[in-house]
Scaffold this active site. Sequence first.
Site, PDB file in Angstrom:
ATOM      1  N   GLY A   1      16.791  59.592 -19.045  1.00 43.89           N
ATOM      2  CA  GLY A   1      17.104  60.660 -18.105  1.00 43.89           C
ATOM      3  C   GLY A   1      18.353  60.260 -17.340  1.00 43.89           C
ATOM      4  O   GLY A   1      19.319  59.773 -17.923  1.00 43.89           O
TER       5      GLY A   1
ATOM      6  N   SER B   1      17.233  54.540 -23.206  1.00 41.46           N
ATOM      7  CA  SER B   1      18.314  55.213 -22.486  1.00 41.46           C
ATOM      8  C   SER B   1      18.425  54.698 -21.047  1.00 41.46           C
ATOM      9  O   SER B   1      18.759  53.540 -20.836  1.00 41.46           O
ATOM     10  CB  SER B   1      18.095  56.726 -22.547  1.00 41.46           C
ATOM     11  OG  SER B   1      19.203  57.423 -22.062  1.00 41.46           O
ATOM     12  N   ALA B   2      18.133  55.514 -20.042  1.00 39.16           N
ATOM     13  CA  ALA B   2      18.202  55.053 -18.649  1.00 39.16           C
ATOM     14  C   ALA B   2      17.269  53.866 -18.413  1.00 39.16           C
ATOM     15  O   ALA B   2      17.594  52.937 -17.668  1.00 39.16           O
ATOM     16  CB  ALA B   2      17.856  56.188 -17.691  1.00 39.16           C
TER      17      ALA B   2
ATOM     18  N   HIS C   1      23.485  55.053 -26.182  1.00 38.52           N
ATOM     19  CA  HIS C   1      24.063  56.250 -26.805  1.00 38.52           C
ATOM     20  C   HIS C   1      25.556  56.048 -27.091  1.00 38.52           C
ATOM     21  O   HIS C   1      26.338  57.000 -27.046  1.00 38.52           O
ATOM     22  CB  HIS C   1      23.905  57.492 -25.920  1.00 38.52           C
ATOM     23  CG  HIS C   1      22.530  57.757 -25.418  1.00 38.52           C
ATOM     24  ND1 HIS C   1      21.528  58.262 -26.219  1.00 38.52           N
ATOM     25  CD2 HIS C   1      21.975  57.595 -24.190  1.00 38.52           C
ATOM     26  CE1 HIS C   1      20.426  58.402 -25.499  1.00 38.52           C
ATOM     27  NE2 HIS C   1      20.672  57.994 -24.271  1.00 38.52           N
TER      28      HIS C   1
ATOM     29  N   GLU D   1      22.789  54.942 -31.215  1.00 37.97           N
ATOM     30  CA  GLU D   1      21.462  55.545 -31.318  1.00 37.97           C
ATOM     31  C   GLU D   1      20.768  55.122 -32.612  1.00 37.97           C
ATOM     32  O   GLU D   1      21.339  55.243 -33.698  1.00 37.97           O
ATOM     33  CB  GLU D   1      21.569  57.067 -31.236  1.00 37.97           C
ATOM     34  CG  GLU D   1      22.015  57.541 -29.863  1.00 37.97           C
ATOM     35  CD  GLU D   1      21.876  59.039 -29.693  1.00 37.97           C
ATOM     36  OE1 GLU D   1      21.691  59.733 -30.709  1.00 37.97           O
ATOM     37  OE2 GLU D   1      21.959  59.514 -28.539  1.00 37.97           O
TER      38      GLU D   1
END
Length: 235
Positions: free
Chosen positions: A90, A122-123, A159, A194
């Site tokens: 997020g 991700s985050a 990413h 990714e």
Amino acid sequence: MKNCIIASTSTLHEGEYLEYLLPELQLHFKDCKTILFIPFARPSGISHDEYTSKVATAFAKINISVKGVHEFENPKEAVQKAEGIFTGGGNTFLLVTQLYKKDLMTILANVVKNGTPYLGTSAGSNICGLTMQTTNDMPIIYPPSFQTLGLIPFNLNPHYLDPDLQSKHMGETRETRIKEFHAFNSLPVLGLREGSWLDVKGEKITLKGNLQARLFRQNQLPEELETGSDLSFLN
């Protein structure tokens, strides 16, 4: 001993949420009946409950139940007692702000460094580095500090995208932005594409997945690292 999977993304193109990682996660969380989920990054602004439900659906496929940290009266105690922990993707600015606001950043770092199995995507992977300063996210809220968990001795750019030579887009590439970071900071930065992830066992850090990762160091040319590479030399 640290036991972490630090993944670039939760979802691959045309894949289901966490689908590509489930075989790894089944082994990673093999001693866990329940994991604690940290939903604070709220992708697309979804609620904590909605996000936790999405994660629960994925983990049900490997017979692990999920409880959101926001569901506990005492989040600190929940983190300390967790069998395993997952922090989802997020917005990193929001995630870091909430971890500091709830006084969880240091506690989370300590339990993971002491061996609680951890998954970040991700985050949730950004915060595994020394700082969050190489995130791709918009600064929608102002955290009290950019310092994060320090589970690995460098920063991440999840990413990570290579320049598209066919594109007419004239904006900055990811490589350009990382060079801007290195104009003022000396920390190495790993561009994690990714489908790739880092497997951390104690002080050993191994690149996993089918793709190379791109390592950036201040005043040096970027270096492509093959899957299976040991990144422990960055200590």
